[in-house]
Design an enzyme around this catalytic site. Structure first.
Site, PDB file in Angstrom:
ATOM      1  N   PRO A 129      41.559   2.945  72.498  1.00 20.89           N
ATOM      2  CA  PRO A 129      42.071   4.047  73.322  1.00 20.89           C
ATOM      3  C   PRO A 129      41.146   4.352  74.489  1.00 20.89           C
ATOM      4  CG  PRO A 129      42.350   4.555  71.008  1.00 20.89           C
ATOM      5  CD  PRO A 129      41.563   3.276  71.067  1.00 20.89           C
ATOM      6  N   CYS A 130      41.770   4.698  75.635  1.00 21.34           N
ATOM      7  CA  CYS A 130      40.996   4.783  76.878  1.00 21.34           C
ATOM      8  C   CYS A 130      40.770   6.202  77.381  1.00 21.34           C
ATOM      9  CB  CYS A 130      41.714   3.977  77.961  1.00 21.34           C
ATOM     10  SG  CYS A 130      43.379   4.603  78.329  1.00 21.34           S
ATOM     11  N   GLN A 131      41.255   7.238  76.659  1.00 22.85           N
ATOM     12  CA  GLN A 131      41.171   8.590  77.219  1.00 22.85           C
ATOM     13  C   GLN A 131      39.750   8.996  77.567  1.00 22.85           C
ATOM     14  OE1 GLN A 131      42.705   7.686  74.415  1.00 22.85           O
ATOM     15  NE2 GLN A 131      44.549   8.887  74.017  1.00 22.85           N
ATOM     16  N   TYR A 133      37.408   7.128  78.650  1.00 27.43           N
ATOM     17  CA  TYR A 133      36.848   6.332  79.744  1.00 27.43           C
ATOM     18  C   TYR A 133      37.537   6.588  81.076  1.00 27.43           C
ATOM     19  CZ  TYR A 133      35.268   3.632  75.669  1.00 27.43           C
ATOM     20  OH  TYR A 133      34.730   3.248  74.471  1.00 27.43           O
ATOM     21  N   SER A 134      38.802   6.995  81.035  1.00 26.93           N
ATOM     22  CA  SER A 134      39.548   7.148  82.278  1.00 26.93           C
ATOM     23  C   SER A 134      38.945   8.264  83.126  1.00 26.93           C
ATOM     24  CB  SER A 134      41.015   7.458  81.987  1.00 26.93           C
ATOM     25  OG  SER A 134      41.155   8.763  81.469  1.00 26.93           O
TER      26      SER A 134
END
EC number: 2.1.1.37
Length: 506
Positions: A129-131, A133-134
């Site tokens: 999941p990228c939340q 890092y975004s």
């Protein structure tokens, strides 16, 4: 010679990576990357994932599948008629929250079994999941009182990916994440540098895996790992980090020991929004918080066009063209004998030949997931203004270009932080990045036709993401939007799979 690899898909979402990888065939028509296991934790995404696994069990898709996605039969009816294929899909998919003790206990024996049955010839794909890092996620986190990135487990979910590499020992892996991971830091240390080090040493030694860039001639320290989807035939500006690793023994022997020279092939001409959605039937937006009926909608939209036109004229001469166009649209809409519906199952072609072959299924009888959402009447005028502005000037208006009467009651409207809070997807260009935010309000994803006065549907977003039209998204519309926005474009995944095939098979 090994020509097929058992493939494990982690953090799978609705299955974008698996869709691309599983579609690749060798010269004899055999599957190169055979999906042995897909893992996802979110209920609706998992339902979509399992249904697509079921879809892949058939050499020829049964009519009952098409009847199901058309709403003619229930899911239970479909399952009861193809119990063998459904059982195979159940074996191939697991709903687990990776990184938990319970998930590890269930997953590890299955990974061991896959590794043993495949003789070690496995491939791992997926994206943690990228939340965390975004760029948007990091900005949101900074506004949370007491937020400490070092305590945010999402920063370290990639560690579970590393752990599974160590367990499975695949011949290759593909790990996807947002571009924001390049600049993400915890306690002053680069997350990305840590990820690279951990991936290279996942086999137990410092150089267990060799990382292979997919982009030739890219600038910047990590440019070879940044995929700009619009450069590879995807009708969307989507930039993602894709890390491909080859196990040390295969890196030393594959293609005579040469790993360089195998990269993605850019297209000569970018695909556009018009290529994939211009031929779709017109739909009208819905009305939220008020009666929703065609004539009510007509009255509301005509009033919105006139209000936006009046607001433009109040700005002097600079927006007169916009005002006149808005008025003309309102006049034509008043004269329309019949109004478009809110949903359609009509099949439509795609202008781009490559995308048409990939997206359009000639056996499909009803297009799924193609219904509009409702919008507040106060937003209709903003949508109308933005779409007409984009129609005339080939770009979305910035916040400072909106007439004062159309400015929303947002605290940050005049700060420049959200200068493009309303964004139109232009016909003659790739779309902006389809993200899970499309599930919220649609303001970033306004349809380019002003007369439809709406945001994109799930199916339109799915086409921009290159999900085939026969790909059915389960769950409610909000959940469907989240699935589409979080996914890897399947057609990009297929191209990555093709490069990986060249690297692994001489």
């Amino acid at each position: 010679m090994i020509t097929s690899f058992k493939t494990v898909d982690l953090f799978a979402g609705p299955g974008g990576l698996a869709e691309g990888f599983s579609s690749l065939r060798d010269d004899d028509g055999n599957i190169v990357f055979d999906i042995a296991l897909s893992v996802e934790k979110e209920t609706s995404a998992f339902a979509t994932l399992r249904l697509r696994s079921f879809f892949r069990q058939f050499d020829r898709i049964p009519r009952d599948y098409y009847d199901y996605i058309a709403g003619s039969i229930s899911r239970d009816e479909l399952i009861s008629r193809y119990q063998k294929e459904w059982s195979a899909a159940v074996q191939e998919t697991m709903m687990l929250e990776l990184g938990t003790k319970a998930a590890t206990a269930k997953l590890d024996p299955i990974l061991d079994s896959i590794r043993g049955a495949a003789g070690g010839e496995t491939v791992l794909i997926g994206g943690p999941p990228c939340q965390a890092y975004s760029l948007v996620g990091r900005a949101r986190n900074r506004g949370i009182s007491g937020y400490d990135p070092a305590e945010d487990h999402r920063h370290f979910l990639y560690k579970e990916y590393i752990r599974i590499i160590e367990r499975l020992q695949p011949v290759a892996f593909v790990m996807e994440n947002v571009k924001g991971i390049l600049s993400s830091k915890v306690s002053g240390d680069s997350i990305f540098d840590r990820v690279l080090t951990d991936l290279r040493s996942a086999g137990g030694s410092k150089d267990s895996y060799t990382l292979v860039p997919l982009v030739a001639g890219a600038s910047g320290r990590h440019g070879g790992h940044v995929i700009r989807c619009e450069e590879y035939g995807i009708p969307q500006n989507r930039h993602r980090v894709i890390l491909v690793g080859i196990r040390w023994d295969r890196a030393a022997t594959a293609n005579g020991g040469i790993l360089s020279g195998h990269t993605l092939d850019p297209v000569a001409m970018q695909a556009t929004v018009a290529d994939v959605i211009a031929n779709m039937p017109k739909l009208r937006s819905g009305l939220s918080k008020t009666e929703d009926a065609p004539e009510t909608w007509r009255a509301a939209v005509v009033a919105a066009f006139h209000f936006a036109a009046s607001a433009c004229r109040s700005q002097g001469t600079q927006l007169l063209r916009v005002a006149d166009t808005l008025t003309n649209h309102a006049t034509r809409l008043q004269q329309e004998v019949s109004l478009p519906p809110r949903y359609s199952t009509q099949i439509s072609t795609v202008s781009d030949r490559t995308l048409n072959a990939w997206l359009v299924d000639p056996e499909l009888t009803a297009l799924p997931n193609h219904a509009t959402r409702g919008h507040m009447e106060s937003d209709l005028a903003r949508y109308a203004f933005a779409a007409v502005f984009a129609e005339l000037f080939q770009r979305s208006p910035k916040a400072v270009e909106y007439p004062r009467e159309l400015a929303p009651a947002h605290n940050n409207w005049d700060t420049g932080i959200f200068a493009d809070r309303f964004r139109v997807q232009r016909w003659n260009a790739p779309s902006s990045t389809i993200t899970s935010h499309i599930s919220k309000d649609g303001h970033y994803f306004i349809h380019p036709d002003p007369t439809q006065c709406r945001s994109l549907t799930v199916r339109e977003a799915a086409r921009l993401q290159t999900f085939p039209d026969n790909y059915f998204f389960e769950g409610n519309r909000t959940q469907q939007f989240v699935q589409v926005g979080n996914a890897v474009p399947p057609l990009v995944a297929r191209q990555i799979a093709a490069v990986l095939k060249k690297l692994l098979i001489a």
